[in-house]
Scaffold this active site. Structure first.
Site, PDB file in Angstrom:
ATOM      1  N   GLU A 228      65.071  10.579  45.158  1.00 57.50           N
ATOM      2  CA  GLU A 228      64.589   9.343  45.783  1.00 57.50           C
ATOM      3  C   GLU A 228      64.615   9.582  47.281  1.00 57.50           C
ATOM      4  OE1 GLU A 228      65.336   6.280  42.339  1.00 57.50           O
ATOM      5  OE2 GLU A 228      66.235   5.766  44.252  1.00 57.50           O
ATOM      6  N   CYS A 262      64.902   2.879  53.275  1.00 62.16           N
ATOM      7  CA  CYS A 262      63.843   3.766  52.776  1.00 62.16           C
ATOM      8  C   CYS A 262      62.537   3.007  52.681  1.00 62.16           C
ATOM      9  CB  CYS A 262      64.234   4.342  51.421  1.00 62.16           C
ATOM     10  SG  CYS A 262      64.750   3.104  50.235  1.00 62.16           S
TER      11      CYS A 262
HETATM   12  P1  NAD Z   1      70.173  13.303  53.959  1.00 67.70           P
HETATM   13  O1  NAD Z   1      69.107  14.017  53.215  1.00 67.70           O
HETATM   14  O2  NAD Z   1      70.531  13.781  55.320  1.00 67.70           O
HETATM   15  O3  NAD Z   1      71.535  13.300  53.128  1.00 67.70           O
HETATM   16  C1  NAD Z   1      71.627  12.758  51.839  1.00 67.70           C
HETATM   17  C2  NAD Z   1      72.798  13.390  51.113  1.00 67.70           C
HETATM   18  O4  NAD Z   1      72.543  14.766  50.871  1.00 67.70           O
HETATM   19  C3  NAD Z   1      74.127  13.328  51.848  1.00 67.70           C
HETATM   20  O5  NAD Z   1      75.135  12.995  50.936  1.00 67.70           O
HETATM   21  C4  NAD Z   1      74.275  14.748  52.381  1.00 67.70           C
HETATM   22  O6  NAD Z   1      75.614  15.124  52.587  1.00 67.70           O
HETATM   23  C5  NAD Z   1      73.664  15.552  51.254  1.00 67.70           C
HETATM   24  N1  NAD Z   1      73.182  16.892  51.592  1.00 67.70           N
HETATM   25  C6  NAD Z   1      72.737  17.361  52.792  1.00 67.70           C
HETATM   26  N2  NAD Z   1      72.320  18.644  52.671  1.00 67.70           N
HETATM   27  C7  NAD Z   1      72.504  19.003  51.371  1.00 67.70           C
HETATM   28  C8  NAD Z   1      72.244  20.194  50.606  1.00 67.70           C
HETATM   29  N3  NAD Z   1      71.700  21.268  51.162  1.00 67.70           N
HETATM   30  N4  NAD Z   1      72.524  20.175  49.278  1.00 67.70           N
HETATM   31  C9  NAD Z   1      73.039  19.079  48.687  1.00 67.70           C
HETATM   32  N5  NAD Z   1      73.314  17.936  49.359  1.00 67.70           N
HETATM   33  C10 NAD Z   1      73.039  17.882  50.674  1.00 67.70           C
HETATM   34  O7  NAD Z   1      69.713  11.771  54.004  1.00 67.70           O
HETATM   35  P2  NAD Z   1      70.457  10.509  54.677  1.00 67.70           P
HETATM   36  O8  NAD Z   1      70.373  10.614  56.155  1.00 67.70           O
HETATM   37  O9  NAD Z   1      71.777  10.292  54.038  1.00 67.70           O
HETATM   38  O10 NAD Z   1      69.535   9.316  54.183  1.00 67.70           O
HETATM   39  C11 NAD Z   1      68.361   8.926  54.830  1.00 67.70           C
HETATM   40  C12 NAD Z   1      67.150   9.312  54.025  1.00 67.70           C
HETATM   41  O11 NAD Z   1      67.275   8.832  52.700  1.00 67.70           O
HETATM   42  C13 NAD Z   1      65.858   8.694  54.546  1.00 67.70           C
HETATM   43  O12 NAD Z   1      64.834   9.641  54.476  1.00 67.70           O
HETATM   44  C14 NAD Z   1      65.608   7.557  53.577  1.00 67.70           C
HETATM   45  O13 NAD Z   1      64.273   7.137  53.503  1.00 67.70           O
HETATM   46  C15 NAD Z   1      66.095   8.133  52.294  1.00 67.70           C
HETATM   47  N6  NAD Z   1      66.431   7.106  51.311  1.00 67.70           N
HETATM   48  C16 NAD Z   1      65.635   6.960  50.212  1.00 67.70           C
HETATM   49  C17 NAD Z   1      65.908   5.971  49.293  1.00 67.70           C
HETATM   50  C18 NAD Z   1      65.029   5.773  48.085  1.00 67.70           C
HETATM   51  O14 NAD Z   1      65.437   5.025  47.220  1.00 67.70           O
HETATM   52  N7  NAD Z   1      63.886   6.397  47.982  1.00 67.70           N
HETATM   53  C19 NAD Z   1      66.992   5.123  49.488  1.00 67.70           C
HETATM   54  C20 NAD Z   1      67.786   5.300  50.622  1.00 67.70           C
HETATM   55  C21 NAD Z   1      67.501   6.292  51.527  1.00 67.70           C
END
Ligand code: NAD
Length: 456
Positions: A228, A262
């Site tokens: 997501e 998001c």
């Molecule tokens: P992010 O991708 O920076 O991090 C998300 C998670 O992934 C964190 O827990 C992080 O520690 C982990 N992570 C980072 N690198 C990783 C790797 N290489 N392998 C595994 N895990 C890893 O995102 P964020 O800043 O936490 O969230 C913001 C983003 O999320 C925005 O793009 C937003 O649109 C999206 N979002 C989408 C939805 C949806 O339902 N579609 C909902 C909320 C947020």
């Protein structure tokens, strides 16, 4: 790991992160717990989730304050998130048993044949989560996953760890065994270590960039991958609307949660005949937003949770200005303690600008005039993302005509920035694969098993 309050820059907690060895041990714990949990009757699993709901109600204000302190979300919006969470849990409590029950899809006495489907848990799943709505995006996964009989390795975002630990504590108090819901603490490196375990599925909420890495890590393992991801969600305002009311509604859709949703409205297209009136009403609305201490009841614009996002916003502002956009409000980082960005409105924008193409994830928006519905549809679809899209018009037929060709997981008529537990939540393109919520979002945590039963 230092936990920092983004509104003040103050360190509010120090925690030990899980290294690869700790992640491995946690995986083994969850693997051992899962088989027993899968044999626990669904009635008992649902009872535990109902008790988790009671814990949330009892802890409500503490949870809201922790969330506000660690992500900078205005306190009223933290309370709203928790209230919304209760509604989602109610949906899962009401619908799960039906969604997961065994189905007889065919029976023929002459052939002495029956065909049935059972919904088997996937096994041990990883739930890697985002910080912007940690209760929503977490519970969309771990509640139905647990109810379906899975063990969950839950990694909250490093920017919402205290909230993640509250969630774990409440689930354990509610009767979910410690070897069935296992919190994993850390940043991206810990998340990556989690994806290297022999898990049965990975359910991720976060950015496209990280989602792509997770898909690659899981690719050769043939496990279920759900992503997501982000959005660049458009709204189109037709000329037949109440301009003031719609400007207020769309401004809320763009700036609620300080634009860090998001499904925040990230692009606005307005019919040229009402463009100027709309912009006046929209800018007046935005200038009325109160920015300040997230703990203050009157605050509407809070802090930017991740400090590096300030640079993304700054670059989008500079790029838009350079390419000829008109700045109608804001445009600056607020100097001082913590991470703050002024609510920002641009007009005279176009799709050559990063502001209209890349996810902003902050309090900044571009408004573009369009000549007709066809032009609006083309612009709405001119994106790599496809999470949500909305149209405002009095005419329901026109709304359908506009929304039908729009590539997005969710479409809105006369509303925006909205999620319902009864409807599937999914994205197209860079907004992700798979879905949560609705009955599909319960069954997604299972493997449908086909039973061909011929009597002796
Ligand atoms: P992010 O991708 O920076 O991090 C998300 C998670 O992934 C964190 O827990 C992080 O520690 C982990 N992570 C980072 N690198 C990783 C790797 N290489 N392998 C595994 N895990 C890893 O995102 P964020 O800043 O936490 O969230 C913001 C983003 O999320 C925005 O793009 C937003 O649109 C999206 N979002 C989408 C939805 C949806 O339902 N579609 C909902 C909320 C947020």
């Amino acid at each position: 790991m230092k936990i920092t309050n983004p509104a003040t820059g103050a360190v509010i907690a120090n925690l030990a992160a899980d290294n690869s060895a700790a992640v491995r041990r946690k995986y083994e714990v969850a693997r051992a717990g899962q088989a027993r949990w899968a044999r626990t009757p669904i009635r008992k699993r649902l009872e535990a989730i109902a008790k988790f709901r009671e814990r949330i109600v009892a802890m409500h204000e503490t949870l809201a304050r922790t969330l506000t302190q660690e992500v900078g979300k205005p306190i009223r919006q933290s309370r709203n998130e928790l209230n919304g969470l209760l509604g989602r849990i109610d949906f899962f409590l009401a619908e799960s048993a039906r969604a997961l029950r065994e189905e007889k899809v065919f029976a023929d006495a002459k052939q002495n044949l029956e065909e049935r489907i059972t919904h088997e848990p996937l096994g041990v799943i990883a739930n890697i989560s985002a910080w912007n709505y940690p209760y929503f995006v977490g519970s969309n996964v771990f509640v139905p996953a647990l109810v379906a009989g899975n063990a969950v390795l839950y990694k909250p975002s490093e920017f919402a760890t205290l909230t993640g630990l509250h969630i774990a504590e409440m689930l354990h108090e509610a009767g979910i065994p410690r070897d069935v819901f296992v919190p994993v603490v850390g940043d991206g490196a810990t998340g990556a270590a989690l994806t290297r375990q022999p898990i049965d599925g990975v359910f991720f909420t976060g950015s496209y960039a990280t989602g792509a890495k997770i898909a690659a890590a899981a690719g050769r393992r043939m496990i279920k991958v759900q992503l997501e991801l982000g959005g660049k969600d458009p709204v189109y305002v037709c000329e037949d609307v109440d301009v003031k009311a719609v400007a207020a509604a769309v401004a809320d859709g763009a700036f609620y949660n300080t634009g860090q949703s998001c499904c925040s409205v990230e692009r606005i297209y307005v019919h040229e005949s009402i463009h100027d009136a709309f912009v006046d009403a929209f800018v007046a609305e935005v200038k009325g937003f109160r920015m300040g201490d997230p703990m203050d009841e009157a605050t509407y614009i809070g802090a930017i949770t991740r400090r590096p996002q300030l640079d993304v916003l700054k670059r989008q502002v500079a790029d838009a200005k350079k390419k000829g956009a008109k700045l109608n409000a804001g445009g600056n980082i607020v100097r001082g303690k913590g991470n703050w960005f002024e609510p920002t409105v641009f007009t005279e924008v176009d799709h050559s600008m990063a502001l209209m193409r890349d996810e902003s994830f902050g309090p900044i928006i571009g408004i573009q005039a369009v000549a007709d519905d066809a032009a609006a549809i083309d612009l709405m679809n001119d994106t790599e993302y496809g999470l949500t899209a909305g149209v405002y018009t009095h005419d329901p037929k026109r709304a359908r005509r506009i929304l039908a060709p729009v590539r997005a997981g969710s479409v809105y008529w006369n509303c925006c920035d909205r999620v319902s537990p009864r409807l599937p939540w999914s994205g197209v393109g860079h907004s992700g694969i798979g879905l949560t919520l609705s009955t599909y979002g319960i069954q997604t945590f299972t493997r449908p098993k086909a039973w061909h039963l011929r009597g002796a």
